[in-house]
Design an enzyme around this catalytic site. Sequence first.
Site, PDB file in Angstrom:
ATOM      1  N   HIS A 144     -17.957   0.222   8.153  1.00  0.00           N
ATOM      2  CA  HIS A 144     -17.217  -0.050   9.124  1.00  0.00           C
ATOM      3  C   HIS A 144     -16.191   0.541   9.799  1.00  0.00           C
ATOM      4  CE1 HIS A 144     -14.474   0.093   5.514  1.00  0.00           C
ATOM      5  NE2 HIS A 144     -15.201  -0.671   4.902  1.00  0.00           N
ATOM      6  N   HIS A 202     -15.097   3.413   6.656  1.00  0.00           N
ATOM      7  CA  HIS A 202     -16.393   4.738   6.660  1.00  0.00           C
ATOM      8  C   HIS A 202     -16.515   5.480   7.519  1.00  0.00           C
ATOM      9  CE1 HIS A 202     -17.901   0.660   4.557  1.00  0.00           C
ATOM     10  NE2 HIS A 202     -17.935   2.147   3.077  1.00  0.00           N
ATOM     11  N   ASP A 225      -9.559   2.626  -2.234  1.00  0.00           N
ATOM     12  CA  ASP A 225     -10.284   2.770  -3.950  1.00  0.00           C
ATOM     13  C   ASP A 225      -9.279   3.572  -4.540  1.00  0.00           C
ATOM     14  OD1 ASP A 225     -13.080   0.629  -3.537  1.00  0.00           O
ATOM     15  OD2 ASP A 225     -12.961   2.277  -2.414  1.00  0.00           O
ATOM     16  N   GLN A 229     -10.453   4.470  -8.088  1.00  0.00           N
ATOM     17  CA  GLN A 229     -11.738   5.447  -7.933  1.00  0.00           C
ATOM     18  C   GLN A 229     -11.377   7.479  -7.524  1.00  0.00           C
ATOM     19  OE1 GLN A 229     -15.524   4.110  -5.618  1.00  0.00           O
ATOM     20  NE2 GLN A 229     -14.683   5.497  -4.466  1.00  0.00           N
TER      21      GLN A 229
HETATM   22  P1  AMP Z   1     -17.915   1.520  -0.467  1.00  0.00           P
HETATM   23  O1  AMP Z   1     -19.344   2.018   0.583  1.00  0.00           O
HETATM   24  O2  AMP Z   1     -17.711   0.536   0.349  1.00  0.00           O
HETATM   25  O3  AMP Z   1     -17.982   2.240  -1.425  1.00  0.00           O
HETATM   26  O4  AMP Z   1     -16.743   2.789   0.620  1.00  0.00           O
HETATM   27  C1  AMP Z   1     -17.555   3.969   0.593  1.00  0.00           C
HETATM   28  C2  AMP Z   1     -16.293   4.718   0.459  1.00  0.00           C
HETATM   29  O5  AMP Z   1     -15.445   4.962   1.868  1.00  0.00           O
HETATM   30  C3  AMP Z   1     -15.037   5.113  -0.343  1.00  0.00           C
HETATM   31  O6  AMP Z   1     -14.621   6.880  -0.621  1.00  0.00           O
HETATM   32  C4  AMP Z   1     -14.081   4.015  -0.155  1.00  0.00           C
HETATM   33  O7  AMP Z   1     -12.777   4.200  -0.580  1.00  0.00           O
HETATM   34  C5  AMP Z   1     -14.109   4.463   1.729  1.00  0.00           C
HETATM   35  N1  AMP Z   1     -13.778   2.904   2.335  1.00  0.00           N
HETATM   36  C6  AMP Z   1     -14.001   1.223   2.223  1.00  0.00           C
HETATM   37  N2  AMP Z   1     -12.933   0.941   2.950  1.00  0.00           N
HETATM   38  C7  AMP Z   1     -12.155   1.358   3.314  1.00  0.00           C
HETATM   39  C8  AMP Z   1     -11.021   1.782   4.258  1.00  0.00           C
HETATM   40  N3  AMP Z   1     -10.683   0.144   4.777  1.00  0.00           N
HETATM   41  N4  AMP Z   1     -10.632   2.317   4.777  1.00  0.00           N
HETATM   42  C9  AMP Z   1     -10.664   4.204   4.211  1.00  0.00           C
HETATM   43  N5  AMP Z   1     -11.612   3.922   3.459  1.00  0.00           N
HETATM   44  C10 AMP Z   1     -12.325   3.341   3.138  1.00  0.00           C
END
Ligand code: AMP
Length: 290
Positions: free
Chosen positions: A34, A37, A154, A157
Amino acid sequence: MQSITTIADLRRRVSLWRQAGERIALVPTMGNLHAGHLQLVETARRQANHVVVSIFVNPMQFSDASGGDFEHYPRTFEVDQKKLMESGVDLLFFPAQEEMYPAGFKNVTRVMVPGISDILCGVFRPSHFVGVATVVAKFFNMVQPDVAVFGEKDYQQLLVIRRFTEELCFPVEIIGVPTVREADGLAMSSRNQYLSAEERQRAAALYRTLQTAKERLISGEGDIAAIESDAEKTLREAGFCPEYFTVCRADDLQPATTADTALVILTATWLGETRLIDNIQLRRHGAAPA
Ligand code: AMP
């Protein structure tokens, strides 16, 4: 953009860039991309000559890797691939589970970051951060990036990753990107699509509740426990089932006191069958004593 699935191909590709003295940025994801990312990708592009994005739904960070959340996690590879191509990504790494964990992942070497992994989300998802730290460390060794970009969404994390990067001496600069939100404030997340239409409307209350707590802290209110319990009450009244809503020190996530100035308010909460996390950072001065 090249899409590759093996570690050998990945190493070949990045070593050519490295030999040419070019900077490499890594953005690890679990796919179902989204705008949040893509903001990480945009940041990565400003930091390096080449951007590598990984898409891997990492079974080790799910509590039940043989079912439930892991099996149902949305996988949308073709759409993701197109988005990354349009975003100027150089390399998409999309390994199979057998490539990442040829001996399975139950008894493999793992990366533990004690303390910070055991609080907040770590209480409710005990092995989650071991899974995250292990897979990110593996990606660091495979790609050997100069920088790696993660979301502040996160927040815990991000601190876990900063800690092991420093303590295991990975020569990687960690960059955090502010949370990208929907128009009503809900933090973008792959899990938002699990919400029913009615839950999706109600979900906006989460960010509003964080903002209210932030305003109370900035205005100098000293009773942090009251701010936390009022917020939990507000969430329950709005139909949420909160796991925690806590004001912490921004640098180590220890409970905030009135003496602390750099703060982060973090929450994890269920809305129906969906677990949402969010946080908001703030600085405050001159808090009144509790
Ligand atoms: P995920 O695919 O959910 O594991 O996320 C991959 C990366 O995208 C991680 O570093 C998340 O913190 C970041 N991320 C997920 N959602 C958002 C968001 N709404 N805004 C900024 N970064 C995000």
